[in-house]
Design a protein around this motif. Sequence first.
Motif, short mmCIF file in Angstrom:
data_model
loop_
_atom_site.label_atom_id
_atom_site.label_comp_id
_atom_site.label_asym_id
_atom_site.label_seq_id
_atom_site.Cartn_x
_atom_site.Cartn_y
_atom_site.Cartn_z
N PRO A 299 -7.52 6.75 9.85
CA PRO A 299 -6.12 6.84 9.44
C PRO A 299 -5.47 5.47 9.26
N PHE A 300 -4.61 5.40 8.24
CA PHE A 300 -3.81 4.22 7.91
C PHE A 300 -4.64 3.07 7.33
N THR A 301 -5.85 3.37 6.88
CA THR A 301 -6.68 2.35 6.24
C THR A 301 -6.16 2.04 4.84
N ILE A 302 -5.95 0.78 4.54
CA ILE A 302 -5.58 0.38 3.19
C ILE A 302 -6.86 0.26 2.35
N LEU B 275 1.91 0.62 -7.33
CA LEU B 275 0.58 1.04 -6.88
C LEU B 275 -0.28 1.56 -8.04
N LYS B 276 -1.56 1.27 -7.95
CA LYS B 276 -2.53 1.72 -8.95
C LYS B 276 -3.71 2.34 -8.22
N ALA B 277 -4.69 2.80 -8.98
CA ALA B 277 -5.87 3.46 -8.40
C ALA B 277 -6.49 2.60 -7.30
N GLY B 278 -6.75 3.25 -6.17
CA GLY B 278 -7.33 2.56 -5.03
C GLY B 278 -6.31 2.14 -3.99
N ASP B 279 -5.01 2.11 -4.38
CA ASP B 279 -3.94 1.74 -3.45
C ASP B 279 -3.49 2.96 -2.64
N ILE B 280 -2.61 2.72 -1.67
CA ILE B 280 -2.16 3.80 -0.80
C ILE B 280 -0.65 3.71 -0.54
N PHE B 281 0.00 4.88 -0.54
CA PHE B 281 1.42 5.00 -0.20
C PHE B 281 1.54 5.85 1.05
N LEU B 282 2.20 5.32 2.07
CA LEU B 282 2.43 6.03 3.33
C LEU B 282 3.91 6.36 3.44
N LEU B 283 4.21 7.65 3.60
CA LEU B 283 5.58 8.12 3.78
C LEU B 283 5.67 8.86 5.10
#
Length: 294
Positions: free
Chosen positions: A291-294, A70-78
């Motif tokens: 919520p949960f928007t990529i 992942l890089k700037a602008g990406d998203i990680f959901l845990l």
Amino acid sequence: MPKGISLHLGLNTIDPNHYGEDGQLYGCENDAKAMQAIAKAKGFSSTLLLTEEATTRNVIAAIKHAVNQLKAGDIFLLSYSGHGAQIWDKSVDEPTKEGVSYQGQDPKTKIDLFWSEGPKDETLCLYDRMYWDDELFAQLAHFAEGVRILYIADCCHAESNYKALETTMPPARGLGLDKAMQITQLNQTDYDEAWYKNRDFVKANNKLKASLIQLAACQDTQLSGDAYPDDPHPSGVFTKRLLQVWNNGHFNGTYQQLLNQITQLIPQNWDQTPQYLLEGASNPIFEQQKPFTI
């Protein structure tokens, strides 16, 4: 185009060889599957680790993979559903409760005060051992600046652990402090290796370059409810209401509004107050997204 990677952890039991019991829960695997279904529907590349698969080795590897991708602008959901615990503040980064003084107290009173009122770390009870909030924070600190992190924790002591109205709250998803201490002492070699093999997680200068939003099932002093044992579709108190508010994607508010509506659905006589927390770099756009928007 932004990329989304998600990791979903659900543990209905823990390793009795390490913990001394299997810690039977009922809704955690279903919670993880439900959160993964949301992630997949929103376009995330997703990993699901259930019970025996949710070891520290596998979890650390999965987060490292996301860090590298992942890089700037990406998203990680845990998302995590399972037992949470508290233990002594090994890294000495937790505040002492205001008004508590150890001065002039006899040794036994000092010890009693420390365990009842002193600073504590929160842990996730992964299958093979407890995973300190400091360890998780150190891993999240490796994400690049501009990455968005969404962390959903449905467990006891959830706040900052990187943490028809029924009348009786379901069983709690947590280990008591005495139990957590006992587990640590019985497995001291395992925890010494975890603490001292990689000391990065106890460095005071660890900071998040990424932007994190946490939706926590309860405050760090509270317990989070599991499912009733006879529930035909078991799910945690928090996750069950998150799914209800999310309504298969028909919810159109922000993360804060999602959390507020979840809170309204939890009976007021239950000692479980969900929390909305921000950490790392400020990102108002992230906070205002659906919520949960990529």
